[in-house]
Design a protein around this motif. Structure first.
Motif, PDB file in Angstrom:
ATOM      1  N   SER A 268       0.825  -1.205   0.000  1.00 26.38           N
ATOM      2  CA  SER A 268       0.000   0.000   0.000  1.00 26.38           C
ATOM      3  C   SER A 268       0.859   1.254   0.000  1.00 26.38           C
ATOM      4  O   SER A 268       2.082   1.204   0.106  1.00 26.38           O
ATOM      5  CB  SER A 268      -0.910  -0.001   1.226  1.00 26.38           C
ATOM      6  OG  SER A 268      -0.151   0.239   2.403  1.00 26.38           O
ATOM      7  N   PHE A 269       0.206   2.395  -0.084  1.00 30.45           N
ATOM      8  CA  PHE A 269       0.897   3.679  -0.030  1.00 30.45           C
ATOM      9  C   PHE A 269       1.607   3.889   1.297  1.00 30.45           C
ATOM     10  O   PHE A 269       2.512   4.707   1.396  1.00 30.45           O
ATOM     11  CB  PHE A 269      -0.097   4.818  -0.258  1.00 30.45           C
ATOM     12  CG  PHE A 269      -1.259   4.828   0.698  1.00 30.45           C
ATOM     13  CD1 PHE A 269      -1.166   5.455   1.924  1.00 30.45           C
ATOM     14  CD2 PHE A 269      -2.439   4.199   0.366  1.00 30.45           C
ATOM     15  CE1 PHE A 269      -2.223   5.463   2.808  1.00 30.45           C
ATOM     16  CE2 PHE A 269      -3.514   4.197   1.237  1.00 30.45           C
ATOM     17  CZ  PHE A 269      -3.404   4.828   2.462  1.00 30.45           C
ATOM     18  N   LEU A 270       1.219   3.137   2.343  1.00 29.73           N
ATOM     19  CA  LEU A 270       1.846   3.301   3.651  1.00 29.73           C
ATOM     20  C   LEU A 270       3.241   2.699   3.712  1.00 29.73           C
ATOM     21  O   LEU A 270       4.088   3.148   4.476  1.00 29.73           O
ATOM     22  CB  LEU A 270       0.971   2.663   4.738  1.00 29.73           C
ATOM     23  CG  LEU A 270      -0.385   3.313   4.993  1.00 29.73           C
ATOM     24  CD1 LEU A 270      -1.208   2.457   5.945  1.00 29.73           C
ATOM     25  CD2 LEU A 270      -0.217   4.719   5.544  1.00 29.73           C
ATOM     26  N   GLY A 271       3.480   1.654   2.908  1.00 31.19           N
ATOM     27  CA  GLY A 271       4.737   0.944   2.998  1.00 31.19           C
ATOM     28  C   GLY A 271       4.762  -0.009   4.188  1.00 31.19           C
ATOM     29  O   GLY A 271       3.719  -0.408   4.707  1.00 31.19           O
ATOM     30  N   ASN A 292       6.244   5.229   4.911  1.00 31.16           N
ATOM     31  CA  ASN A 292       6.003   6.339   3.983  1.00 31.16           C
ATOM     32  C   ASN A 292       5.260   7.488   4.659  1.00 31.16           C
ATOM     33  O   ASN A 292       4.276   7.992   4.127  1.00 31.16           O
ATOM     34  CB  ASN A 292       5.227   5.835   2.764  1.00 31.16           C
ATOM     35  CG  ASN A 292       6.041   4.866   1.932  1.00 31.16           C
ATOM     36  OD1 ASN A 292       7.265   4.916   1.934  1.00 31.16           O
ATOM     37  ND2 ASN A 292       5.366   3.979   1.226  1.00 31.16           N
ATOM     38  N   ASN A 293       5.761   7.890   5.845  1.00 30.00           N
ATOM     39  CA  ASN A 293       5.149   8.987   6.594  1.00 30.00           C
ATOM     40  C   ASN A 293       3.661   8.722   6.803  1.00 30.00           C
ATOM     41  O   ASN A 293       2.814   9.588   6.579  1.00 30.00           O
ATOM     42  CB  ASN A 293       5.352  10.329   5.875  1.00 30.00           C
ATOM     43  CG  ASN A 293       4.957  11.526   6.733  1.00 30.00           C
ATOM     44  OD1 ASN A 293       4.923  11.441   7.961  1.00 30.00           O
ATOM     45  ND2 ASN A 293       4.640  12.630   6.089  1.00 30.00           N
ATOM     46  N   GLY A 294       3.341   7.510   7.216  1.00 30.63           N
ATOM     47  CA  GLY A 294       1.952   7.121   7.418  1.00 30.63           C
ATOM     48  C   GLY A 294       1.738   6.468   8.767  1.00 30.63           C
ATOM     49  O   GLY A 294       2.676   6.015   9.423  1.00 30.63           O
ATOM     50  N   ILE A 307      -3.738   7.673   8.078  1.00 34.73           N
ATOM     51  CA  ILE A 307      -3.398   9.072   7.824  1.00 34.73           C
ATOM     52  C   ILE A 307      -1.947   9.097   7.371  1.00 34.73           C
ATOM     53  O   ILE A 307      -1.110   8.374   7.933  1.00 34.73           O
ATOM     54  CB  ILE A 307      -3.636   9.938   9.079  1.00 34.73           C
ATOM     55  CG1 ILE A 307      -3.303  11.406   8.796  1.00 34.73           C
ATOM     56  CG2 ILE A 307      -2.886   9.414  10.297  1.00 34.73           C
ATOM     57  CD1 ILE A 307      -3.752  12.349   9.903  1.00 34.73           C
ATOM     58  N   TRP A 308      -1.630   9.893   6.365  1.00 38.30           N
ATOM     59  CA  TRP A 308      -0.255   9.846   5.847  1.00 38.30           C
ATOM     60  C   TRP A 308       0.099  11.149   5.142  1.00 38.30           C
ATOM     61  O   TRP A 308      -0.743  12.034   4.952  1.00 38.30           O
ATOM     62  CB  TRP A 308      -0.056   8.640   4.946  1.00 38.30           C
ATOM     63  CG  TRP A 308      -0.628   8.777   3.560  1.00 38.30           C
ATOM     64  CD1 TRP A 308      -1.937   8.965   3.231  1.00 38.30           C
ATOM     65  CD2 TRP A 308       0.104   8.753   2.331  1.00 38.30           C
ATOM     66  NE1 TRP A 308      -2.072   9.042   1.876  1.00 38.30           N
ATOM     67  CE2 TRP A 308      -0.842   8.914   1.291  1.00 38.30           C
ATOM     68  CE3 TRP A 308       1.438   8.587   1.996  1.00 38.30           C
ATOM     69  CZ2 TRP A 308      -0.465   8.914  -0.063  1.00 38.30           C
ATOM     70  CZ3 TRP A 308       1.808   8.594   0.651  1.00 38.30           C
ATOM     71  CH2 TRP A 308       0.866   8.747  -0.354  1.00 38.30           C
ATOM     72  N   GLY A 309       1.356  11.248   4.756  1.00 37.37           N
ATOM     73  CA  GLY A 309       1.836  12.347   3.934  1.00 37.37           C
ATOM     74  C   GLY A 309       1.725  13.703   4.606  1.00 37.37           C
ATOM     75  O   GLY A 309       1.936  13.865   5.811  1.00 37.37           O
TER      76      GLY A 309
END
Length: 610
Positions: A268-271, A292-294, A307-309
């Motif tokens: 996922s986008f979270l890594g 990933n900053n999540g 929540i991320w980015g």
């Protein structure tokens, strides 16, 4: 003897058949561990020896049901490749192959082998590994666990392994590609492909340019692996890469694990997770952070949300869950215009982000007003500041991206928007510290132009010029009485307090059902001077409101009843007429004695001397 390939030999159902990833295997005979091995893979007469150094660059070894586990037939005529550089993804295209049951999946793998050997005339099952909807992984072609057998899966079969998903992922069936299946597919590819291999490369294969991790349809004319899986191949590459980098999904658990897997897990986008599940400082929530900053945060009341980015960065600056926003109650979502992103939080707060504005927080009464005006799609656009204190230390405000807009809040006046040339004029006078004070209305049409009202006057815009009433005498008396202030009262126990209506005045309002009883709400204000007063009422509109809500205004000549339609014209001051009032105590009542089947809503009354 059946065996399952596992990381931990104590979990195996047949210990004598277990292959340990900490051991180097050659044709199922254990060999001593290789110490200080610098190369990740050694190729000796077509057999892979997996050394301890390989683990750092390959994904962790997943649980695999080997050929004895599912009851494979003996192969014939197996040949071997000299290298492995490509993973090709397939589906079996059998509707009965889709199953989450382990035993049923084993039977379907046996069926695939029988078809390949007895109908196609191949020496063994064509795929190297198979994955079920339940996430079970099966060794397919003979010696796929530790050697490089040539498969029969893509028509070229040169230095490639075939990884297939049991099921039919193409019209007319479009079976579900489960998160368990995807996670296991990524895991087995990340573990089995060489350590130096990347899922993102492409090169010439079968006279075509094919990715090093790609679908069967790229190699030859076919729908495989199906319309359901093909759009997810990019995400699968990300998932494989994450697992090769050492993503350990077992660092998460429970509801956070379920949320993580629903978002794509390691792919996922979270890594990958970077913390184990941890308690929040308030002792209420739980969280995991990701590479990933999540983060994913969970509470019993809210559930688990990601929540991320940039939004997460802003949230952390505001104090995480202990700050003004509280815990997230949504994942990051895309705004309807397709430009912005946002999370909502449990303290009535949101954080919105766009490439041009960055991430900014908006909350409370200001957020409610912004919502009433249409969120980011309304007249204000996106927030360009966090909610900030006004210069007088009492009020609060946010600036916004469209129409030179701002929303200002004061405990005595509520939240109102001001924009365009009117806002520019107000700013030139000194904002809320000027002779006008805070806004008490949104901008509205008036005398052929636009006007905003303030505590002590107004600004009028027409013909390209904005003029203010600064320097003019403001109304000698201008009194607003909200339902939660001294001077307001109700009779009876049927009146309730509400907060959900976005167009309310201040923090709340009172409401009750209409009935033939004398149980009014009363606003009693003390006026410092006698004279003629315009009287206004504020309500939050709604379909269940009375269309004949009776306000009773008491004045020097007696009383006047004005029936209003509270189904419309909410969220603003509505005139009830002008009356001569004496100084001292003056009352307005709202009766419930009108057509039954509705509610009357008591919010705020305003007396303004003329």
């Amino acid at each position: 003897m059946a065996c399952i390939y596992k990381d931990d030999p104590l979990e195996a159902t047949a210990p004598s058949c277990v292959f340990l990833k900490d051991q180097n295997q050659s044709k199922r005979k254990p060999m001593p561990k290789l110490k200080k091995l610098n190369t990740a893979l050694l190729t000796i007469t077509g057999t892979l020896l997996l050394g301890t150094a390989a683990e750092a660059a390959q994904g962790p070894q997943p649980t695999i049901c080997t050929r004895p586990c599912w009851g494979a037939r003996a192969p014939s005529g197996i040949t071997y490749m000299s290298a492995l550089s490509r993973a090709i993804v397939h589906h079996t295209a059998g509707t009965g192959d889709w199953t989450t049951n382990f035993e049923t999946a084993k039977a379907r793998v046996r069926g695939a082998q029988n078809y390949h050997m007895d109908v196609n005339g191949w020496g063994d099952i064509g795929y190297h590994f198979l994955v079920s909807a339940g996430g079970h992984i099966f060794e397919g072609r003979h010696a796929s666990m530790g050697s490089l057998p040539r498969g029969a899966h893509d028509g070229c079969n040169a230095n490639s392994f075939g990884f297939t998903v049991l099921g039919y992922y193409h019209p007319p069936y479009n079976q579900s590609f489960t998160s368990a299946a995807r996670n296991s597919l990524e895991a087995v590819i990340a573990w089995r492909m060489p350590s130096a291999w990347s899922p993102y490369n492409s090169d010439s294969y079968c006279s075509k340019t094919i990715g090093t991790l790609d679908g069967h349809y790229k190699v030859k004319s076919t729908a495989c692996p199906g319309d359901v899986i093909i759009p997810q191949l990019a995400g699968i590459r990300n998932g494989v890469n994450a697992k090769k980098s050492g993503c350990d999904i077992n660092m998460t658990g429970g509801a956070i694990r379920a949320k993580y897997e629903s978002l794509g897990g390691c792919g996922s986008f979270l890594g990958a997770p970077t913390t184990y599940e941890t308690a929040t400082p308030d002792g209420v929530g739980r969280y995991n952070h990701f590479q990933n900053n999540g983060s994913i945060y969970w509470t019993p009341a809210n559930g688990a949300w990601s929540i991320w980015g940039n939004i997460r960065t802003k949230w952390s600056q505001l104090g995480w869950e202990g700050g003004v926003c509280g815990y997230p109650i949504t994942d990051e979502n895309t705004a309807p215009d397709g430009v912005g992103k946002y999370n909502h939080f449990d303290k009535g707060c949101s954080i919105y982000w766009t490439p041009s504005t960055g991430a900014n927080q908006v909350g409370g009464a200001i957020r409610n007003k912004w919502q009433a005006l249409g969120w980011e799609g309304g007249i204000c656009g996106y927030p360009t500041t966090d909610e900030s204190p006004a210069a007088d230390g009492v009020g609060r405000y946010n600036h916004f991206s469209k129409n030179n807009s701002s929303i200002y809040y004061h405990p005595a006046t509520g939240a109102w928007s001001v924009q365009g040339a009117i806002k520019t004029k107000w700013a030139s006078l000194g904002w809320e510290t000027s002779c006008l004070g805070y806004p008490v209305s949104d901008e509205y049409a008036w005398n052929g132009g636009r006007r905003s009202d303030f505590q002590h006057g107004y600004i009028f815009y027409s013909g390209g010029v904005a003029t203010s009433s600064c320097g003019e005498l403001p109304p000698a008396v201008d009194v607003v009485l909200d339902n939660n202030q001294p001077g307001f009262s109700v009779i009876g126990t049927a009146w309730s307090t509400g907060t959900s209506a976005a167009d309310k005045y201040g923090a709340d309002y009172r409401f009750r059902s209409t009935a033939a009883v004398s149980e009014p709400a009363t606003w009693a204000a003390s006026l410092s001077a006698s004279g003629n007063y315009a009287v206004f009422a504020w309500w939050a509109q709604g379909a269940n409101r009375s269309a004949t809500a009776p306000y009773v205004i008491y004045h020097t000549a007696g009383s006047t009843t004005v029936n209003v339609n509270q189904q419309i014209n909410g969220g603003k001051w509505n005139g009830l007429g002008t009356y001569n009032l004496a100084s001292g105590n003056n009352e307005v009542k709202l009766s419930c004695w009108t057509t039954t089947g509705y509610v009357v809503l008591a919010d705020a009354i305003r007396w303004q001397q003329q």
